[in-house]
Design a protein around this motif. Structure first.
Motif, short mmCIF file in Angstrom:
data_model
loop_
_atom_site.label_atom_id
_atom_site.label_comp_id
_atom_site.label_asym_id
_atom_site.label_seq_id
_atom_site.Cartn_x
_atom_site.Cartn_y
_atom_site.Cartn_z
N SER A 42 -19.64 -27.59 -0.01
CA SER A 42 -19.71 -28.93 0.57
C SER A 42 -21.05 -29.62 0.32
N GLY A 43 -21.88 -29.09 -0.58
CA GLY A 43 -23.19 -29.68 -0.81
C GLY A 43 -23.16 -31.04 -1.46
N VAL A 44 -22.10 -31.33 -2.21
CA VAL A 44 -21.93 -32.63 -2.87
C VAL A 44 -20.52 -33.10 -2.54
N MET A 45 -20.39 -34.08 -1.66
CA MET A 45 -19.08 -34.42 -1.11
C MET A 45 -18.85 -35.93 -1.12
N LEU A 46 -17.89 -36.38 -1.92
CA LEU A 46 -17.45 -37.77 -1.87
C LEU A 46 -16.52 -37.93 -0.67
N MET A 47 -16.73 -38.99 0.12
CA MET A 47 -15.97 -39.18 1.34
C MET A 47 -15.43 -40.60 1.40
N ASN A 48 -14.11 -40.73 1.43
CA ASN A 48 -13.49 -42.03 1.70
C ASN A 48 -13.37 -42.14 3.23
N LEU A 49 -14.34 -42.77 3.85
CA LEU A 49 -14.41 -42.79 5.31
C LEU A 49 -13.25 -43.54 5.93
N THR A 50 -12.74 -44.56 5.24
CA THR A 50 -11.60 -45.31 5.77
C THR A 50 -10.39 -44.40 5.90
N ILE A 91 -20.63 -39.93 -10.81
CA ILE A 91 -19.88 -39.19 -9.79
C ILE A 91 -19.09 -40.15 -8.90
N TRP A 92 -19.60 -41.38 -8.72
CA TRP A 92 -18.89 -42.37 -7.91
C TRP A 92 -17.54 -42.71 -8.53
N SER A 93 -17.44 -42.61 -9.86
CA SER A 93 -16.20 -42.97 -10.56
C SER A 93 -15.05 -42.03 -10.22
N PHE A 94 -15.33 -40.88 -9.62
CA PHE A 94 -14.25 -39.97 -9.23
C PHE A 94 -13.36 -40.57 -8.14
N PHE A 95 -13.88 -41.53 -7.39
CA PHE A 95 -13.02 -42.19 -6.40
C PHE A 95 -11.77 -42.78 -7.05
N ARG A 139 -5.20 -33.26 0.71
CA ARG A 139 -6.18 -34.27 1.10
C ARG A 139 -7.49 -34.18 0.32
N VAL A 140 -7.64 -33.18 -0.55
CA VAL A 140 -8.92 -32.97 -1.23
C VAL A 140 -8.75 -33.06 -2.74
N PHE A 141 -9.73 -33.66 -3.37
CA PHE A 141 -9.83 -33.73 -4.83
C PHE A 141 -10.93 -32.76 -5.24
N VAL A 142 -10.67 -31.93 -6.24
CA VAL A 142 -11.65 -30.93 -6.68
C VAL A 142 -12.20 -31.34 -8.04
N TYR A 143 -13.52 -31.56 -8.10
CA TYR A 143 -14.10 -31.89 -9.39
C TYR A 143 -14.82 -30.68 -9.98
N PRO A 144 -15.16 -30.73 -11.29
CA PRO A 144 -15.64 -29.54 -12.00
C PRO A 144 -17.01 -29.07 -11.54
N CYS A 145 -17.36 -27.86 -11.97
CA CYS A 145 -18.56 -27.18 -11.48
C CYS A 145 -19.85 -27.83 -11.93
N GLU A 146 -19.86 -28.61 -13.02
CA GLU A 146 -21.12 -29.21 -13.47
C GLU A 146 -21.62 -30.28 -12.49
N TRP A 147 -20.78 -30.68 -11.55
CA TRP A 147 -21.18 -31.66 -10.54
C TRP A 147 -21.74 -31.00 -9.29
N ASP A 166 -16.99 -48.08 3.85
CA ASP A 166 -15.68 -47.65 3.37
C ASP A 166 -15.74 -46.26 2.74
N SER A 167 -16.70 -46.05 1.83
CA SER A 167 -16.81 -44.77 1.12
C SER A 167 -18.27 -44.46 0.88
N LEU A 168 -18.59 -43.16 0.77
CA LEU A 168 -19.97 -42.77 0.48
C LEU A 168 -19.99 -41.40 -0.18
N LEU A 169 -21.17 -41.08 -0.71
CA LEU A 169 -21.44 -39.75 -1.26
C LEU A 169 -22.40 -39.05 -0.32
N TYR A 170 -21.97 -37.92 0.23
CA TYR A 170 -22.86 -37.11 1.08
C TYR A 170 -23.41 -35.97 0.24
N VAL A 171 -24.72 -35.69 0.38
CA VAL A 171 -25.32 -34.56 -0.33
C VAL A 171 -26.28 -33.83 0.60
#
Length: 529
Positions: A374-382, A331-335, A422-430, A313-318
């Protein structure tokens, strides 16, 4: 200067006509006039070379000769750090041919979509359910929890042996572009062409949904990236309490080595994780070798994860050069912060426009003011599958492949330029990178919030350009799972970062306190739980 010349000519004319002047006098006046003209010319060349603006701010210095524009409001200490400025320009993709650099697109700022929101608004939004979400004409809806199916039995180690081309179960024809989508172009896709086919994952035709209680982490490992991959996975599991499922996409000759190393981890850590080694695979009908070489080897594999991992359903790509400082639960909590339209989360490429890459060099559309990394990307695959992600990415590549520089990251930026909602932007410390500290700290949030993810792009883990990043990587590489973190990781790293070759760099000064304090707090919290 020109005022002085004019006064001199007027005085010379006055003397010559009214007072009389002998031959020597006339010769002297003529020579002095020519001398003043020569001085004025040199002064003009000097002013032109310095590029003085109306407010006397230099627009170009000697770095301008190499194609790096300055004077756009940079702090004085940034301009003074000449060696690091040269380093940045050399590290760009144009280092092999600086003369052919693209023109700076000065109209980029005018193309910022009205829906773009500030990072702080996006990360801390607390809008009541009946309000309208900023920048959208739809009511705010909290991201629903994923549907949890009954866990299915899976093997702890599963290695796929597959070819590059996947036999499709179902053919997909790209859907017509709807309202708000990118305007269609005549040369984008031939009429009736089947751009992408349905790709399958798992063994045979099995469609089991992997346990959604796990955190799914995906990485692509090709070439000489095995060591980086293993160090990244080690940092992911050190403090994470929730079970992890690693999806490792690797070349066939790298799979045995990766599997062997992962199965030698201590039993306590193996109990927290499962993994699958996938083959590199691209849509049928596409040229695998072409896609592998778009940027770094196999990097474009991430673009097709929605169609490969159909049971996730969802994953973190790095990227492989990622080091996790905080547990993955953070970081998963950003979903849960996603609204009803957002399907992925990324961090900005830059925090300030003056040193941004996309707003200065890009020859294609990109997201927001400075683009996305795009080095750290949360993806809701569904949601990505429902959106038709692959059907949009492939035509974008065909249209812009001669204009992109950073490969898959550029394609992602182009897509989110046309679909900013379609995109959520999280802060630079991530996604903290050398770009955030090469000249000074431009990710100020780490002073209060600490560092969550280190991204060692530019190859800084393996060269001497940014010693602090190399020291951090080597500290995690040398740390063995099961050792005492304070004694065998934090203290050695603190001593290394205190060395002059680290503290003499902006990144060393910027990172030492936020990084060490974050690590200590994370391990202390972990020991209490």
């Amino acid at each position: 200067m020109w005022t002085v010349v004019s006064l001199h000519i007027s005085f010379m004319f006055y003397i010559y006509r009214t007072r009389g002047c002998r031959r020597r006098c006339r010769t002297g006046l003529i020579i002095s006039t020519f001398g003043l003209f020569i001085l004025a010319g040199f002064y003009g060349l000097y002013i032109g070379g310095k590029g003085v603006h109306r407010d006397d701010t230099p627009l170009w210095d000697d770095h301008g000769k190499a194609g790096l524009p300055l004077g756009l409001g940079l702090p004085a200490d940034l301009v003074a750090n000449r060696e690091h400025l040269r380093q940045e320009e050399q590290d760009h993709i144009y280092e092999h041919n600086v003369q052919n650099k693209p023109k700076i697109n000065l109209e980029r700022a005018d193309q910022v979509d009205k829906n773009t929101r500030h990072v702080e608004q996006n990360a801390n939004n607390k809008i009541p359910a009946n309000d309208v979400y900023p920048g959208h004409d739809i009511p705010w809806k909290k991201f629903p929890d994923p549907i949890i199916l009954e866990p299915q039995p899976i093997h702890a180690l599963h290695v796929e042996n597959r070819n590059d081309k996947i036999h499709p179960q179902q053919l997909r024809v790209p859907a017509p572009l709807g309202d708000g989508d990118r305007p269609p172009k005549a040369n984008l896709v031939n009429e009736g062409e089947k751009v992408v086919k349905k790709m399958t994952a798992g063994v045979g035709n099995k469609k089991k949904r992997i346990d959604d209680h796990k955190i799914h982490l995906a990485v692509v490992c090709c070439g000489d990236r095995s060591e980086e991959t293993l160090v990244m996975l080690k940092t992911a599991i050190i403090n994470t309490q929730q079970k992890l499922y690693f999806h490792i996409f690797a070349e066939e000759d790298l799979k045995p080595g990766l599997a062997k190393m992962l199965t030698t981890w201590p039993a306590a850590f193996q109990a927290k994780m499962e993994f699958t080694l996938h083959s590199i695979q691209f849509p049928e009908g596409e040229n695998p070798e072409e896609w592998k070489k778009v940027f770094k080897t196999c990097a474009t594999q991430r673009l097709f994860l929605p169609d490969v991992l159909t049971d996730v359903d969802s994953l973190l790509y790095v990227d492989t050069d990622i080091l996790f400082i905080r547990p993955l639960e953070s970081i998963w909590s950003f979903f849960k912060e996603f609204n009803s339209t957002q399907l992925a989360a990324l961090a900005p490429e830059h925090e300030i426009k003056n040193i941004g890459w996309y707003n200065r060099f890009a020859r294609h559309p990109y997201y927001g003011m400075t683009g996305l990394n795009s080095g750290v990307m949360l993806m809701n695959l569904t949601r990505m599958r429902s959106f038709g992600w692959t059907e949009k990415i492939v035509p974008i590549y065909r249209e812009y492949k001669l204009k992109i520089t950073w490969g898959d990251q550029d394609l992602i930026n182009i897509l989110f330029h046309f679909h900013p909602d379609r995109v959520f932007v999280y802060p630079c410390e991530w996604n903290f990178r050398p770009d955030h500290c090469m000249y000074s700290n431009n990710c100020l949030r780490i002073n209060d919030h600490g560092v969550s993810v280190i991204h060692g792009n530019r190859g800084v883990y393996h060269n001497e350009k940014q010693w602090p990043f190399r020291m951090i990587y080597e500290a995690f590489s040398n740390f063995q799972l099961g050792m005492t973190p304070e004694m065998h990781l934090i203290q050695p790293l603190q001593r290394k970062l205190s060395e002059p070759k680290s503290l003499n760099l902006y990144c060393g000064k910027t990172l030492i306190q936020p990084l060490i304090s974050t690590l200590r707090k994370v391990f202390q919290d972990n020991s209490r739980s």
